[in-house]
Design a protein around this motif. Structure first.
Motif, short mmCIF file in Angstrom:
data_model
loop_
_atom_site.label_atom_id
_atom_site.label_comp_id
_atom_site.label_asym_id
_atom_site.label_seq_id
_atom_site.Cartn_x
_atom_site.Cartn_y
_atom_site.Cartn_z
N VAL A 163 3.54 -20.12 -5.19
CA VAL A 163 2.85 -18.86 -4.96
C VAL A 163 1.76 -19.02 -3.90
O VAL A 163 1.67 -18.24 -2.95
CB VAL A 163 2.25 -18.32 -6.28
CG1 VAL A 163 1.38 -17.09 -6.00
CG2 VAL A 163 3.35 -17.99 -7.27
N PHE A 164 0.94 -20.06 -4.05
CA PHE A 164 -0.18 -20.25 -3.14
C PHE A 164 0.29 -20.63 -1.74
O PHE A 164 -0.31 -20.20 -0.74
CB PHE A 164 -1.14 -21.30 -3.69
CG PHE A 164 -1.81 -20.86 -4.97
CD1 PHE A 164 -2.83 -19.93 -4.94
CD2 PHE A 164 -1.40 -21.36 -6.19
CE1 PHE A 164 -3.46 -19.51 -6.10
CE2 PHE A 164 -2.02 -20.95 -7.37
CZ PHE A 164 -3.04 -20.03 -7.33
N LEU A 207 -0.43 -18.55 1.65
CA LEU A 207 -1.03 -19.21 2.81
C LEU A 207 -0.16 -19.06 4.04
O LEU A 207 -0.66 -18.80 5.14
CB LEU A 207 -1.27 -20.68 2.49
CG LEU A 207 -2.03 -21.48 3.55
CD1 LEU A 207 -3.44 -20.95 3.72
CD2 LEU A 207 -2.06 -22.96 3.19
N ASP A 208 1.16 -19.24 3.88
CA ASP A 208 2.07 -19.08 5.02
C ASP A 208 1.99 -17.66 5.58
O ASP A 208 2.05 -17.46 6.80
CB ASP A 208 3.50 -19.40 4.59
CG ASP A 208 3.71 -20.88 4.33
OD1 ASP A 208 2.84 -21.68 4.74
OD2 ASP A 208 4.73 -21.24 3.72
N VAL A 217 -5.53 -27.04 5.96
CA VAL A 217 -5.61 -26.16 4.80
C VAL A 217 -4.23 -26.04 4.17
O VAL A 217 -3.25 -25.70 4.83
CB VAL A 217 -6.14 -24.77 5.20
CG1 VAL A 217 -6.08 -23.81 4.02
CG2 VAL A 217 -7.57 -24.87 5.72
N ALA A 218 -4.15 -26.33 2.87
CA ALA A 218 -2.88 -26.31 2.15
C ALA A 218 -2.95 -25.30 1.00
O ALA A 218 -4.01 -24.74 0.70
CB ALA A 218 -2.56 -27.71 1.61
N GLY A 219 -1.79 -25.10 0.37
CA GLY A 219 -1.73 -24.17 -0.74
C GLY A 219 -2.68 -24.53 -1.87
O GLY A 219 -3.25 -23.65 -2.52
N VAL A 274 -7.60 -23.93 -5.44
CA VAL A 274 -8.97 -24.33 -5.76
C VAL A 274 -9.94 -23.18 -5.48
O VAL A 274 -10.87 -22.93 -6.26
CB VAL A 274 -9.37 -25.59 -4.97
CG1 VAL A 274 -10.87 -25.87 -5.10
CG2 VAL A 274 -8.58 -26.80 -5.45
N GLY A 275 -9.71 -22.48 -4.37
CA GLY A 275 -10.56 -21.35 -4.04
C GLY A 275 -10.49 -20.25 -5.09
O GLY A 275 -11.51 -19.64 -5.43
N CYS A 276 -9.29 -19.99 -5.62
CA CYS A 276 -9.14 -18.97 -6.67
C CYS A 276 -9.87 -19.38 -7.94
O CYS A 276 -10.53 -18.55 -8.59
CB CYS A 276 -7.66 -18.74 -6.95
SG CYS A 276 -6.79 -17.88 -5.62
#
Length: 412
Positions: free
Chosen positions: A363-364, A368-369, A381-383, A388-390
């Motif tokens: 999902v992440f 991001l894509d 920056v990866a999924g 982590v941001g969420c």
């Protein structure tokens, strides 16, 4: 008397908000510091120049020529985006492109987008010496991704707008055409939907062409006068190919493909009539591939990869070690090493997985894509950063709620 409970809630809320902010910032800072670089990394000399077609979604497209150190030698823009690029024997560059603002629009309303082919001469300064275009309904998913000159002097074209493959004589006359509707069930109007997304065609023999049908997860071999004579991934299995780009014919039973949605470069071999993975690379230089859209087997046996969302071009040896890398913002589509149109190196002798990959969070990574199509984000920056941001946002909101609720209570 002052109640201790509201004060403790305020303290807890403030602590949670602080931990969320500090934790997220530290995660990003550490990731940026520890991620390997992607610019001008080399463990061996690259003697020839590399030309890159930059599609771009945040700036204008351009063609960029790089030297052996990955530094820009020249560039040419004047288009919304460029796709296939190839060095020609005289040092010029053939480039597929799309641009808007045209007044000659055929059946479409003016102004419109037109797509086609340019030949760019870099000397004395980059300029166009030849251009052929045709109008398209939309500047998105209608652009011409690939065209090449045939020994006959014809131009071989992969038309994504009407989902055709055709040849064009020097005088502009169509000399041969294959319509995808001969094999696939068409919509009422292919120009109104991204139906098959035919994104590549290469000559692999006299009157014989390899075609990438991206949305079907298939490669077709066309023979003039016969039609489809061979299919790679006839069942359309996404585990073998998933919305691929720029296949390269290595032999009758071997093909190298940028398996884009599977985030890898894969070499497929045919054994006893069945195609299977013989060699695959998931990344280079400690960085996993992110939507690679071109892979070329060089004459020395190395593989040149255009790693689109990581904004880089890399060269791997057979064991997956990176021998050259250059950063090319933003969203490169394809790269070609001078002198161009070289014969492909042989199928690899190695088998199995090489290179490095990253763990995917479906999902992440999808979110991001999607974001990378409209915003230029750092390559590292990866999924999981989004995940982590969420979590950090959730913790911050809980802390804020506790802080506000405690502040609303009267002090007795």
């Amino acid at each position: 008397m002052v109640s201790a409970r509201p004060r403790s809630r305020r303290q807890l809320g403030a602590t949670l908000m602080g931990l969320a902010v500090v934790g997220l910032v530290c995660t990003l800072v550490v990731s940026a510091a520890l991620t390997p670089p992607i610019s001008n990394v080399s463990s061996g000399p690259v003697s020839n120049r590399t030309v890159v077609g930059v599609q771009s979604t945040t700036t204008d497209g351009r063609v960029v020529a790089l030297d052996a150190d990955g530094h820009r030698v020249w560039q040419y823009g004047h288009a919304n985006g460029y796709h296939d690029v190839s060095w020609l024997p005289n040092g010029t560059v053939r480039a597929a492109f799309i641009d808007n603002g045209y007044r000659n629009c055929g059946p479409y309303e003016s102004p419109c987008a037109r797509t086609g082919v340019r030949i760019i001469d870099p000397k004395p300064s980059p300029h166009v010496v030849y251009e052929w275009t045709f109008p398209v309904r939309s500047g998105l998913n209608s652009e011409l991704h690939d065209a090449e000159l045939l020994p006959s002097g014809e131009l071989l074209v992969a038309d994504m707008d009407r989902e055709q493959v055709f040849t064009l004589a020097p005088n502009g006359t169509r000399t041969w055409q294959w319509n995808a509707s001969e094999r696939y069930d068409p919509p009422s109007d292919p120009t109104r939907t991204d139906w098959l997304h035919i994104n590549d065609v290469d000559r692999i023999g006299p009157g014989r062409y390899l075609v990438s049908v991206r949305n079907a997860n298939q490669l077709l071999v066309l023979q003039r006068g016969e039609g489809v004579v061979d299919v790679v991934n006839a069942e359309g299995d996404w585990r073998l190919l998933n919305k691929q780009h720029n296949p390269q014919y290595l032999s009758e039973d071997a093909v190298l493909v940028a398996d884009s949605e599977n985030d890898r470069v894969v070499e497929l071999h045919r054994t006893d009539g069945e195609w299977s993975v013989a060699w695959q690379a998931h990344g280079a230089g400690g960085i996993g591939f992110d939507w690679p859209r071109d892979a070329d087997r060089l004459p020395n046996g190395h593989t040149l990869v255009t790693d689109s969302r990581n904004n880089r071009v890399v060269e791997l040896n057979e064991s997956g070690a990176m021998v050259w890398s250059a950063r090319v913002p933003t969203l490169p589509y394809e790269a070609d090493r001078y002198p161009g149109e070289y014969p492909a190196g042989p199928p690899t002798d190695e088998t199995g997985d090489v290179g490095t990959g990253t763990t995917k969070l479906p999902v992440f990574d999808y979110l991001l894509d999607s974001a990378r199509h409209v915003v230029a984000l750092p390559y590292w920056v990866a999924g999981w950063h989004l995940a982590v941001g969420c979590v950090a946002l959730l913790v911050f909101l809980v802390g804020l709620w506790l802080f506000v609720r405690a502040s609303e209570k009267p002090i007795a």
